[in-house]
Design an enzyme around this catalytic site. Structure first.
Site, mmCIF file in Angstrom:
data_model
loop_
_atom_site.group_PDB
_atom_site.id
_atom_site.type_symbol
_atom_site.label_atom_id
_atom_site.label_comp_id
_atom_site.label_asym_id
_atom_site.label_seq_id
_atom_site.Cartn_x
_atom_site.Cartn_y
_atom_site.Cartn_z
ATOM 1 N N HIS A 1 0.802 -1.222 0.000
ATOM 2 C CA HIS A 1 0.000 0.000 0.000
ATOM 3 C C HIS A 1 0.834 1.269 0.000
ATOM 4 O O HIS A 1 0.494 2.246 -0.647
ATOM 5 C CB HIS A 1 -0.978 -0.034 1.166
ATOM 6 C CG HIS A 1 -2.049 -1.036 0.927
ATOM 7 N ND1 HIS A 1 -1.988 -2.303 1.441
ATOM 8 C CD2 HIS A 1 -3.154 -0.972 0.182
ATOM 9 C CE1 HIS A 1 -3.035 -2.972 1.019
ATOM 10 N NE2 HIS A 1 -3.769 -2.199 0.259
ATOM 11 N N GLU B 1 -11.423 -9.616 -4.860
ATOM 12 C CA GLU B 1 -9.976 -9.682 -4.650
ATOM 13 C C GLU B 1 -9.569 -10.937 -3.876
ATOM 14 O O GLU B 1 -8.424 -11.111 -3.515
ATOM 15 C CB GLU B 1 -9.452 -8.405 -3.984
ATOM 16 C CG GLU B 1 -10.219 -7.925 -2.789
ATOM 17 C CD GLU B 1 -9.704 -6.581 -2.242
ATOM 18 O OE1 GLU B 1 -8.643 -6.112 -2.651
ATOM 19 O OE2 GLU B 1 -10.394 -6.026 -1.370
ATOM 20 N N ASP C 1 -4.639 -7.738 -4.584
ATOM 21 C CA ASP C 1 -4.876 -8.818 -3.632
ATOM 22 C C ASP C 1 -5.252 -10.120 -4.334
ATOM 23 O O ASP C 1 -4.887 -11.197 -3.890
ATOM 24 C CB ASP C 1 -5.971 -8.416 -2.634
ATOM 25 C CG ASP C 1 -5.392 -7.573 -1.508
ATOM 26 O OD1 ASP C 1 -4.308 -7.932 -1.010
ATOM 27 O OD2 ASP C 1 -5.998 -6.559 -1.147
ATOM 28 N N CYS D 1 -9.496 -2.253 -10.516
ATOM 29 C CA CYS D 1 -8.925 -1.118 -9.792
ATOM 30 C C CYS D 1 -7.593 -1.447 -9.148
ATOM 31 O O CYS D 1 -7.070 -0.677 -8.360
ATOM 32 C CB CYS D 1 -9.906 -0.577 -8.763
ATOM 33 S SG CYS D 1 -10.205 -1.718 -7.420
HETATM 34 C C1 PEP Z 1 -6.384 -4.446 -4.784
HETATM 35 O O1 PEP Z 1 -6.218 -5.294 -3.906
HETATM 36 O O2 PEP Z 1 -6.152 -4.653 -5.986
HETATM 37 C C2 PEP Z 1 -6.860 -3.101 -4.440
HETATM 38 C C3 PEP Z 1 -7.159 -2.223 -5.366
HETATM 39 O O3 PEP Z 1 -6.949 -2.788 -3.131
HETATM 40 P P1 PEP Z 1 -5.671 -2.422 -2.250
HETATM 41 O O4 PEP Z 1 -4.492 -2.296 -3.175
HETATM 42 O O5 PEP Z 1 -5.967 -1.144 -1.562
HETATM 43 O O6 PEP Z 1 -5.575 -3.600 -1.348
HETATM 44 MG MG MG Z 2 -7.018 -4.967 -1.928
#
Ligand code: PEP
Ligand code: MG
Length: 786
Positions: A381, A623, A647, A694
């Site tokens: 993150h 995810e 994820d 995303c």
């Molecule tokens: C993901 O897991 O792809 C996602 C967009 O969420 P994060 O990266 O915040 O876990």
């Molecule tokens: Mg995620």
């Protein structure tokens, strides 16, 4: 109101003064004749009048009620405000003669709640009859939510002053927390162009001085010779305290200006500690006893730490983190670790052990030109935040902490994952030119931001951006994204080291929604846990946090915090185009539970007369492999899917997204991940709901043809990547990429998929593109080499 709270904190020096200043502020703000605060004694489950303006001051400490007793007790037991125009006539009204309360006709109260626990009640009363309307009630509730943590901190500090056992015992060890700058005790470097390699994490080139941020500073090792003169020792500790206070106040300003006032609240608690009469007295008394400022400070901090450790409630126990943090800062001042206060130079290259999300709430990010981390992978993150803020970063650089000297020049190439320390003139010039070329290319693409993301045969793909800060929104606009496909809400919680209040969230969401209007924003509910751990949610002990109580699971465990967020999102939805996204759903039961809470929140808001969008769409992130496999079932009960490939890749391939040792195995183009995306798209299409991507994959040039070929209609990723992805889409033909997607699904390895995608990008003529051709060509060469 936030500014007023900051002001109250700055001029209050103990519990009594804090409460008195709070009541004065609220009485003034709400134009009331009386303002009183009742605090809860949790052991006895009783409320005591602790401060008042307007009632007889002699009644303070003498009036007590049971929970549920009288209007005040009722406010505490039901955890909700009470507004009554003719309070004296109300059957619940309880008269205490010592307060001389009979003159006050109208009554408005709100509970003081911290982490779902009622810690007190704030009441205003007026002589003239007054019908309190919705804005009055909301204002008192806002006051209550902002002031509750201030009251708790004052209570905790008061408790600390009372327990003075062990004070004389000198304990050397100081637990440190937070980011503290260390000095790198290294001799100057003779050699030039020292090259280190890591993972190419966030694109861009930067050249600047090294600024080391190590999590732990071993102050123990710094020598301290006390002065012979007690007066001098006293003066030194006083100076250290006020320097630390100045520094925290400066940080508060910086954070407030950069991220908004709700992010600055975390510093209130720290200033409150340094203003606390008890704390200051304890330290000065200890200096008197020991004639040694360092030992005195260490012993007081240790006493506080131990006392906090004994508190059972994890939330309150964790407030000790602030004491340790502040203590560390004061100690650094005392020991003359002056580097600590030296402001970071503009254009600094920050060197860290791990790129953690909290860094972004603690450091002056506008002075950071690049980040190098010793550990970590490419989709953690912290990395995502760096990428979003367009800060070139390289992670997993083994040896950087050992090598990097404070202040020496460094070159960071975020596209290739290369770092040079102490570069010579020739190398510096070469990279300056590369930097210039990159900036020109980005500017050129931005200039064409109005062109649609449409394939050669006319299929329109929606291109939106991911964001997590107000600062990101500027980039969303700059790079021409069509909206925000994922708004991560964790930073506010990370800045707070706990769950933020409804009001703080609402202020942030309102600004986001209003800034973007008429473009839409998909706000994701808190996705904490995993690598986004914060101390106040009691998750530190999990053995396997990525598979533990993270994300939606954590939200469902912390109902009051989750409700506060749902209320804030729903209320923001009245102001623009909002969608609500639930992270990490792994099965239908979780989705249903979350939706039931959303429905309850809607009913509550309707009852209160608060506005929200009645058609608010509720979607889920796909995810977790189980969600992709059962996507048909989930599609029946939600409005849209957003595939979180970061994820999804981690869980499908069993590869920790933040671990550089297994980073070579982490590949979102693995056929197994593609199969799950395919299943999800089929289920969404059949149910007639939209599906987007995303995760970081959405803006990986190699993935774009495959994702378009799989039928994805929206891609949301780092704002800066939007123009590049658009150029790629504009060079593709749907018929061709559908064939590529079929081949990719049938591929045996990720490497085979790379070849399929790279061949397509080459044959689409993209390596000859005047702006992106150069680096795309390099990227494709590297992808094929792997
Ligand atoms: C993901 O897991 O792809 C996602 C967009 O969420 P994060 O990266 O915040 O876990
Ligand atoms: Mg995620």
């Amino acid at each position: 109101m936030l500014a007023d709270v900051a002001e109250v904190v700055s001029r209050s020096h103990d519990l009594e003064e804090t409460l008195a200043n709070v009541t004065e502020l609220v009485a003034k703000r709400l134009d009331a004749d009386v303002c009183s605060i009742y605090t809860v004694d949790t052991a006895q489950q009783r409320l005591t009048l602790s401060s008042t303006i307007g009632l007889d001051p002699n009644s303070v400490g003498r009036v007590t009620l049971e929970m549920g007793e009288g209007l005040v007790g009722k406010t505490a037991s039901q955890g909700e405000p009470i507004a009554i125009e003719h309070a004296l006539a109300d059957p619940h009204f309880l008269y205490f003669p010592e307060t001389k309360e009979e003159r006050y006709e109208s009554f408005l109260s709100a509970p003081l709640i911290v982490q779902g626990v009622v810690i007190g009640v704030i009441v205003i009363q007026t002589v003239e009859a007054r019908r309190f309307d919705e804005p009055d009630i909301e204002l008192l509730q806002t006051c209550a939510s902002l002031l509750a943590p201030v009251v708790v901190n004052a209570q905790l500090l008061a408790m600390m002053s009372a327990s003075d056992e062990d004070r004389a015992q000198l304990v050397g060890e100081i637990s440190s927390s937070g980011v503290v700058k260390t000095r790198a005790p290294k001799s100057p470097r003779a050699e030039k162009n020292v090259m280190l390699r890591g993972l190419a994490t966030a694109r861009g080139v930067a050249i600047g001085p090294v600024f080391r941020l190590d999590r732990e500073m071993d102050l123990e090792r710094i020598e301290y010779v006390p002065s012979q003169d007690l007066v001098q020792e006293q003066a030194d500790i006083k100076e250290a305290l006020s320097e630390a206070r100045r520094e925290i106040a400066d940080m508060r300003e910086v954070v407030r200006d950069r991220f908004g006032p709700e992010f600055a609240a975390v510093f209130h608690a720290q200033i409150q500690i340094l203003e606390d009469k008890g704390f200051v007295q304890n330290v000065t008394q200890a200096v008197e006893q020991t004639h040694n400022a360092r030992d005195a400070l260490a012993s007081v901090l240790e006493t506080y730490r131990r006392t906090f450790d004994r508190i059972e409630d994890p939330y309150f126990r964790e407030r000790g983190v602030d004491i340790a943090d502040v203590g560390q800062r004061v100690m650094a001042k005392l020991l003359g670790v002056r580097d600590h206060i030296e402001p970071m130079k503009a254009g600094s290259v920050v060197v860290v052990d791990q790129l953690l999300p909290a860094l972004f709430a603690q450091v002056e990010m506008d002075k950071v030109s690049a980040i190098i981390a010793e550990h970590g992978g490419q989709t953690s993150h912290g990395v995502i935040f760096a990428r979003t803020l367009e800060i070139p970063s390289v992670t997993g650089v083994a040896g950087i902490l050992e090598e990097a000297r404070e202040g020496e020049a460094a070159i960071v190439d975020g596209a290739t994952g290369t770092v040079y320390l102490s570069p010579d003139e020739l190398l510096t010039r070469e990279f300056e030119q590369a930097q210039h070329r990159y900036e020109v290319a980005v500017e050129h693409l931005d200039a064409m931001r109005e062109r649609p993301a449409e394939t050669l045969d006319g299929k329109r793909i929606r291109l939106s951006a991911n964001a997590g800060l107000l600062a990101d929104l500027r980039l969303v606009e700059k790079h021409g994204a069509e909206g925000v496909g994922l708004f991560r809400t964790e930073l506010l919680a990370l800045a707070h080291r706990g769950f933020p209040s409804e009001e703080e969230q609402q202020q942030l969401y309102n600004r986001v929604v209003e800034f973007l209007d008429p473009r839409s924003v998909t706000i994701r509910t808190l996705d904490l846990g995993g690598d986004k751990g914060i101390p106040n949610i009691g998750l530190d002990d999990e053995e396997n946090p990525q598979l533990g109580c993270r994300s939606i699971r954590l939200a469902l465990e912390n109902r009051p915090a989750f409700r506060a967020q749902l209320r804030a999102i729903l209320r923001a939805s009245a102001r623009g185009r909002v969608r609500l996204l639930l992270p990490m759903i792994s099965g239908l039961a979780e989705l249903r539970e979350a939706k039931a809470l959303i429905d309850e929140t809607r009913t509550e808001l309707t009852r209160e007369g608060s506005a929200y969008d009645p058609d608010l769409k509720v979607g889920i992130m796909i995810e977790v492999p189980s969600a992709a496999i059962t996507a048909r079932v989930l599609a029946e009960e939600c409005d849209f899917f957003s595939i979180g490939t970061n994820d999804l890749t981690q869980y499908t391939l069993a590869v920790d997204r933040g671990n550089e040792k297994v980073a070579h195995l982490y590949d979102s183009l693995h056929p197994a991940v593609l199969q799950l995306i395919h299943l999800t798209v089929l289920a969404a299409d059949d149910a007639g709901i939209p599906v987007s991507i995303c995760g970081e994959m959405a803006t990986n040039p190699l993935a774009v043809p495959i994702l378009v070929g799989l039928g994805i209609g929206e891609l949301s990723g780092t704002p800066a990547s939007v123009p590049v992805v658009k150029e790629i889409i504009r060079a593709l033909d749907v018929g061709e990429v559908e064939a590529d997607a079929r081949a990719a699904l049938a591929a045996r390895t990720a490497a085979e998929v790379h070849v399929i995608a790279a061949t397509r990008l080459r044959s689409a003529g993209l390596v000859d593109h005047p702006d992106i051709g150069g680096w795309l060509g390099q990227l494709l060469d590297e992808a094929l080499a792997n």
